[in-house]
Enzyme design. Structure first.
Site, short mmCIF file in Angstrom:
data_model
loop_
_atom_site.label_atom_id
_atom_site.label_comp_id
_atom_site.label_asym_id
_atom_site.label_seq_id
_atom_site.Cartn_x
_atom_site.Cartn_y
_atom_site.Cartn_z
N TRP A 53 51.14 74.44 12.56
CA TRP A 53 49.92 74.28 11.75
C TRP A 53 49.10 75.57 11.75
CZ3 TRP A 53 48.19 68.81 13.91
CH2 TRP A 53 49.04 67.83 13.35
N ASP B 203 56.55 73.49 2.25
CA ASP B 203 55.56 72.62 1.62
C ASP B 203 55.48 73.03 0.16
OD1 ASP B 203 53.56 70.75 1.27
OD2 ASP B 203 52.53 71.25 3.11
N GLU C 282 43.66 61.82 -1.67
CA GLU C 282 44.09 62.93 -0.81
C GLU C 282 44.51 64.09 -1.71
OE1 GLU C 282 46.33 61.79 2.57
OE2 GLU C 282 47.05 63.82 2.98
N LYS D 2 60.92 67.90 -1.59
CA LYS D 2 59.81 68.74 -2.01
C LYS D 2 60.29 70.16 -2.23
CE LYS D 2 55.42 67.90 0.08
NZ LYS D 2 54.36 68.24 1.04
N GLU E 200 54.41 63.74 9.62
CA GLU E 200 52.96 63.89 9.79
C GLU E 200 52.30 62.62 10.31
OE1 GLU E 200 51.60 65.45 5.98
OE2 GLU E 200 51.96 67.47 6.72
N GLU F 89 46.45 71.74 -4.42
CA GLU F 89 46.15 71.77 -2.98
C GLU F 89 46.15 73.20 -2.44
OE1 GLU F 89 48.87 69.54 -0.51
OE2 GLU F 89 47.94 70.24 1.33
O1 GCW Z 1 51.15 69.39 2.12
C1 GCW Z 1 50.93 68.24 2.85
C2 GCW Z 1 49.54 67.79 2.52
C3 GCW Z 1 49.28 66.34 2.90
C4 GCW Z 1 50.35 65.47 2.28
C5 GCW Z 1 51.71 65.97 2.77
C6 GCW Z 1 52.84 65.18 2.14
C7 GCW Z 1 50.16 63.21 1.54
O2 GCW Z 1 48.63 68.63 3.14
O3 GCW Z 1 48.01 65.99 2.43
O4 GCW Z 1 50.16 64.11 2.59
O5 GCW Z 1 51.89 67.31 2.42
O6 GCW Z 1 53.37 65.66 1.15
O7 GCW Z 1 53.18 64.11 2.62
#
Ligand code: GCW
Length: 729
Positions: A568, A390, A193, A385, A317, A418
């Site tokens: 989203w 994100d 992924e 994170k 998610e 990403e």
């Molecule tokens: O930013 C998002 C990503 C997902 C990822 C998620 C996460 C593994 O698009 O692909 O999933 O974060 O960090 O859990």
């Protein structure tokens, strides 16, 4: 055949051989496999000779697995750098010995009276010194544990690789955080992924029988930075990872990584008690569920006695979690923590959560975790994170840093690109990591940086750490774009020492990976240092964010509006109207700004104080809002978008100047990738500028090259070309 005199035949053959050698691709084609551990001969003859004089033979008195790894690394490294094999001896023969060991595994080290200095470096740190010993000059790598010796060996090799004098070397180094991990988002079917570098490194089909040499090299690269943990499977976890079939294979990887000081962690599926255990619930407070986790954890440890622990993405998610059973994150983490505790294992519980019911996604993690502070067991750490939404190219730091004084908190960063153009764009993220680590939360006065918090210097955290989401795959160069290696490098070095700077690390990496020639270092470093900001500018300047096409996160789609979840869509993030643009997170809006310490909130929340880079993260402002540059917001936005493209063009020219100074293979690879990047940057710029213009109604100033097409063209493009490589669509 004509009678050719032997002498002339020989000459002709020599000539043919010479020409074919010149034309043939070098047998050492530089494909990037060796990453930053190339160990090519030191070019400077004088310096090489001085290294040879100082490092004539290697003295290593024991043969634990880690010491054997140290020996083989030093033999390989010094053999290559000094262009001659290094002799391994059991004692000091003469001047020029390199002695490596601990007081308990080396009599020589124990006789050197290093105890006091060693006390300061802990179990993983090391000393490197030039010393006298019975009339001989030695270079010493000393540590308390074998792993410290290995880290010291990598450090010494780095000094040589970067052509530093070691004449009077005196290094004392210890990691500032305890858990320095990498996270793989590798699925068990070997798709990765957000990977972009081929298939997963882990060949489940041939494990446990075949130990691919790549596994050892992977461990070497990580250990060379001081990485001591790896979570090898995707946080969107497949429960099968905890079956015997897989554990047997994981155990082999753990055996290979162990000598390099790397513990294995596994991502687990919260509902495993149901899926694997046949229970009808995964309620963390149910005794049967506890029993399930105890038993399965005992089993994991029977395969991997030094197993690191579980990494968990829960209630995020679509992943199941404690909320499904009316419980909270602390309940969820603690059921696992109780199972791991007798074995010394750790739960790494991710705080990446957001909820469609929440008005502002920004707020969610803080709102969910703040009330839980102090309720997690000691062997739990919350992995936060950066940033709060994100891994966007630019985000303010997460307000959770500094808000959890009683909960171990570690920082999660993304290395894989990403949101930075996959394997196609050049984006050195060292500058991004440095920004985050130096962000000042103010929670305990000025200088309470994120770096100090995660290092446990502010609150009494027992489990400190950093996690980097890496993407290596079966591509020969591991990471797809050769420069993603540099972000991995910077991440690892900063995980060891968060005070290191992005620029010095860029230089180290260039010297080790490309060249020690100043003509290469300076331009390449400039490219790297500018690259992240270029990416921000052509995608989402001035605090805009998440304007990506949904799903793949590659191309621009600021117009995305109709999706099952508002958070989203892109319109949710930019909130553009004819009046203005930006997300109001002040008191008049979602008030997410209140989650920061008041001194930080006073800056982010005030239109007159907020730095331009964060403006639209926190404020909804009119198109004619006056900016620090003297331009109005619309003009500034256009300016930034154009600047992003200009910087990429400048990167291209600068890269071209390196032709002939570095290997042709990587030169051409990066050159081609930069032209893809330029094309994409133009598409990003044009898409965004034209789209936002449909609200502002203001012109793109004449001095700029005007977009080649109208907005509709770019909107349609989204449906035709998602990503250059359809594999990732
Ligand atoms: O930013 C998002 C990503 C997902 C990822 C998620 C996460 C593994 O698009 O692909 O999933 O974060 O960090 O859990």
């Amino acid at each position: 055949m004509k009678n050719i005199p032997i002498n002339s035949l020989f000459k002709r053959l020599t000539l043919v051989l010479f020409i074919s050698l010149m034309l043939a691709p070098s047998s050492f084609a530089e494909d990037g496999y060796r990453m930053w551990l190339r160990y090519d001969k030191v070019n400077d003859n004088e310096l090489r000779q001085s290294y040879k004089d100082q490092l004539q033979h290697l003295v290593l008195e024991t043969s634990s697995e880690t010491m054997s790894a140290t020996k083989s690394e030093l033999k390989m490294g010094l053999g290559g750098l000094l262009d001659r094999p290094i002799e391994v001896c059991s004692g000091i023969n003469s001047d020029g010995a390199l002695v490596a060991g601990t007081p308990s595994n080396s009599q020589i080290i124990s006789s050197l009276e290093l105890e006091d200095a060693l006390k300061e470096v802990g179990p993983e740190g090391f000393l490197i010194r030039r010393m006298d010993h019975s009339g001989n000059k030695l270079t010493v790598i000393a540590a308390n544990e074998d792993i410290g010796v290995l880290y010291g060996a990598f450090h010494l090799l780095r000094e040589l690789q970067t052509e530093q004098s070691i004449e009077s070397i005196d290094v004392k180094s210890a990691p500032r955080v305890r858990h320095r991990t990498v996270n793989h988002w590798d699925n068990l079917d070997r798709l990765v992924e957000r990977g972009y570098a081929g298939l997963s490194l882990w060949e489940w089909g041939t494990l446990p029988d075949y130990k691919h040499p790549r596994y050892t090299d992977y461990a070497r690269f990580n250990a060379s930075l001081g990485i001591n943990g790896t979570a090898i499977n995707n946080v969107n976890a497949n429960p099968e990872i905890l079956t015997d079939q897989f554990l047997e294979k994981v155990a082999v990887l753990a055996d290979i990584f162990r000598p390099y000081g790397i513990q294995v962690y596994l991502s687990v599926f919260f509902d495993s008690p149901v899926v694997l255990g046949g229970l009808d619930t995964a309620d963390p407070l149910d005794p049967e569920v506890q029993e399930f986790w105890n038993e399965i954890t005992d089993k994991v440890y029977s395969y991997i006695p030094d197993f690191g622990g579980y990494l968990v993405k829960a209630d995020s998610e679509g992943q199941p979690g404690p909320h499904g059973y009316g419980r909270d994150h602390a309940d969820g983490a603690n059921v696992l923590a109780r199972a791991l505790e007798p074995h010394g294992g750790l739960v790494i519980w991710r705080a990446f959560v957001y909820d469609p019911e929440q008005e502002d996604r920004f707020r969610e993690a803080y709102d969910e975790f703040l009330p839980l502070d102090g309720r997690f067991m000691d062997n739990v750490t919350v992995q936060v994170k950066n940033g709060p939404i994100d891994f966007q190219p630019r985000e303010p730091f997460s307000p959770l840093f500094g808000a959890l004084p009683n909960t171990n908190t570690i920082l999660e960063l993304q290395i894989t690109q990403e949101y930075f153009g996959f394997n196609f764009h050049l984006a050195y993220k060292g500058t991004y990591y440095e920004e985050v680590l130096r962000d000042d939360t103010r929670v305990k006065g000025e200088g309470t940086t994120v770096g100090r918090i995660i290092a446990g210097e502010v609150f009494d955290y027992e489990h400190t750490g950093m996690a980097g989401v890496i993407n290596p795959g079966t591509d020969r160069n591991w990471t797809g774009h050769p420069f993603v290696q540099s972000s991995w490098y910077a991440y690892g070095r900063m995980a060891w020492d968060y005070t290191l700077g992005a620029e010095e690390l860029a230089e180290e990496w260039i010297r080790m990976t490309f060249s020690n020639d100043e003509k290469v270092i300076e331009p390449m470093k400039e490219i790297m240092m500018e690259s992240k900001e270029a990416g921000v500018n052509y995608r989402s300047p001035l605090g805009l964010t998440h304007l990506y096409a949904q799903g793949h996160h590659y191309g621009p789609a600021p117009w995305t509006a109709d999706l099952p979840r508002a958070d989203w869509t892109a319109v949710y993030y930019h909130q553009a109207t004819e009046w203005g643009i930006g997300y109001d997170r002040t008191e008049t809006g979602s008030n997410a700004v209140e989650q920061f310490h008041p001194e930080v909130a006073a800056v982010f929340g005030d239109l007159n104080k907020i730095p331009d880079d964060y403006l639209l993260w926190f404020h909804h402002v009119p198109w004619d809002h006056p900016m620090n540059s003297g331009r109005i917001l619309w003009d500034e936005l256009v300016h930034k978008y154009y600047k992003g493209v200009e910087t990429v063009r400048w990167m291209q020219e600068t890269w071209d100047s390196l032709e002939g100074l570095i290997d042709q293979e990587r030169f051409e690879h990066v050159k081609a990738l930069l032209s893809i990047q330029e094309r994409d940057a133009v598409r990003w710029r044009n898409s965004c500028v034209l789209y936002f213009q449909s609200f502002s109604g203001m012109p793109i100033p004449e001095e700029y090259e005007q977009p080649e097409h109208d907005l509709q063209h770019y909107i349609e493009l989204e449906n035709i070309i998602h990503v250059p490589d359809p594999w990732y669509n």
